[in-house]
Design an enzyme around this catalytic site. Sequence first.
Site, PDB file in Angstrom:
ATOM      1  N   ASP A 125      15.870   2.839  -6.004  1.00  0.00           N
ATOM      2  CA  ASP A 125      14.171   3.943  -5.705  1.00  0.00           C
ATOM      3  C   ASP A 125      13.802   3.121  -4.099  1.00  0.00           C
ATOM      4  O   ASP A 125      14.005   2.042  -4.489  1.00  0.00           O
ATOM      5  CB  ASP A 125      13.595   4.909  -6.678  1.00  0.00           C
ATOM      6  CG  ASP A 125      13.043   5.851  -6.116  1.00  0.00           C
ATOM      7  OD1 ASP A 125      13.055   6.832  -6.727  1.00  0.00           O
ATOM      8  OD2 ASP A 125      12.124   5.692  -5.130  1.00  0.00           O
ATOM      9  N   ARG A 167      -1.574  13.833  -0.627  1.00  0.00           N
ATOM     10  CA  ARG A 167      -1.158  12.399  -1.099  1.00  0.00           C
ATOM     11  C   ARG A 167      -1.531  11.275   0.005  1.00  0.00           C
ATOM     12  O   ARG A 167      -1.834   9.960  -0.674  1.00  0.00           O
ATOM     13  CB  ARG A 167       0.697  12.668  -0.298  1.00  0.00           C
ATOM     14  CG  ARG A 167       1.394  13.646  -1.728  1.00  0.00           C
ATOM     15  CD  ARG A 167       2.539  13.630  -1.652  1.00  0.00           C
ATOM     16  NE  ARG A 167       3.206  14.884  -2.736  1.00  0.00           N
ATOM     17  CZ  ARG A 167       4.109  15.260  -2.951  1.00  0.00           C
ATOM     18  NH1 ARG A 167       5.531  14.397  -2.112  1.00  0.00           N
ATOM     19  NH2 ARG A 167       5.053  15.752  -3.743  1.00  0.00           N
TER      20      ARG A 167
END
Length: 300
Positions: free
Chosen positions: A170, A62
């Site tokens: 978020d 990632r």
Amino acid sequence: MQHDPPDPRLRDSALFGAAPGQGHGEGAERLSPRNFTRLAKLIKDYCGIKIPEGKRTMIAVRLRRRLVALNLVDLDAYCDFLFESGGLEGELIHLINAVSTNKTDFFREPAHFKFIWNTALPALAEAGRRTIKVWSAAASIGAEAYTVAMVLQEFRQQQQGPDYSILATDISTDVLAVAVQGRFTQAMMDPVPADLYARYVLQARDAGRDEVRIVPQLRAKIGWARLNLMDQSYPVDRDMDFIFCRNILIYFDKPTQDAVLQRLSSHLAPGGYLILGHSEAGAATELQLKQIVNTIYQKT
Ligand SMILES: C[S@@+](CC[C@H](N)C(=O)[O-])C[C@H]1O[C@@H](n2cnc3c(N)ncnc32)[C@H](O)[C@@H]1O
């Protein structure tokens, strides 16, 4: 992110092999045990997500796009940049964007929406409520918030139900940027019932484009904001009728789960519902909330 635009994190992955001539290829995941520990601690302290040793490869994959963006050769160089060269402050937001897991779906865990439709909304309407407030507290790209909007709008129209507003938050600015647009691939719409799809989803003008868009009427009902659930207080109203906190608590340890749930439940109106993901059923045991079913709790 699943289903939605192909994930550049996967395409760039060192695991899947770098394209010939591309830098940051083999060995890009080089990360000393000390640096892994520092990185894992930073992520856990900042956003609550546990990174056990078994996730080392996932983290390396990632973060590869950050190596490319910063022109760094491997993760040890990335850690030097973060911890020795003063890069941390400016990089933190990108780091968190890169490592967070954003998988979501429309009508994910449909029993929750059936409960809202069959039980919670009729009770609120019966009580004469004219407006209701919803918070989707780890919203990802917005599938959860748009699903709620479809259900509430439908109830409003069919049963003269209450008006509503939805706050969707978020920690990741990447997902919020996608969410606010309300544009999704056709495949993401598969779980949306046909009648709701017909009313609340628009086709792209260019028929060859794999993209649909949520209708403006629903988009206008949702406010989007960045919010870190690890913050000690949330700048959010305290009279929420529904708080969704689904499929994020599993990444937190128990003390973090308890603290987050305490804070979230303080934002519920009396009678309001806290809705957790199905794998998080046990997380709310410490709360002074009434358990309605497995993952739905109500403030009495
Ligand atoms: C797996 S998704 C779940 C999305 C949606 N709730 C669902 O169930 O489909 C988890 C989301 O939590 C967000 N997240 C991770 N840590 C967070 C934090 N500390 N505060 C707020 N959101 C966080 C991630 O960015 C990600 O979008």
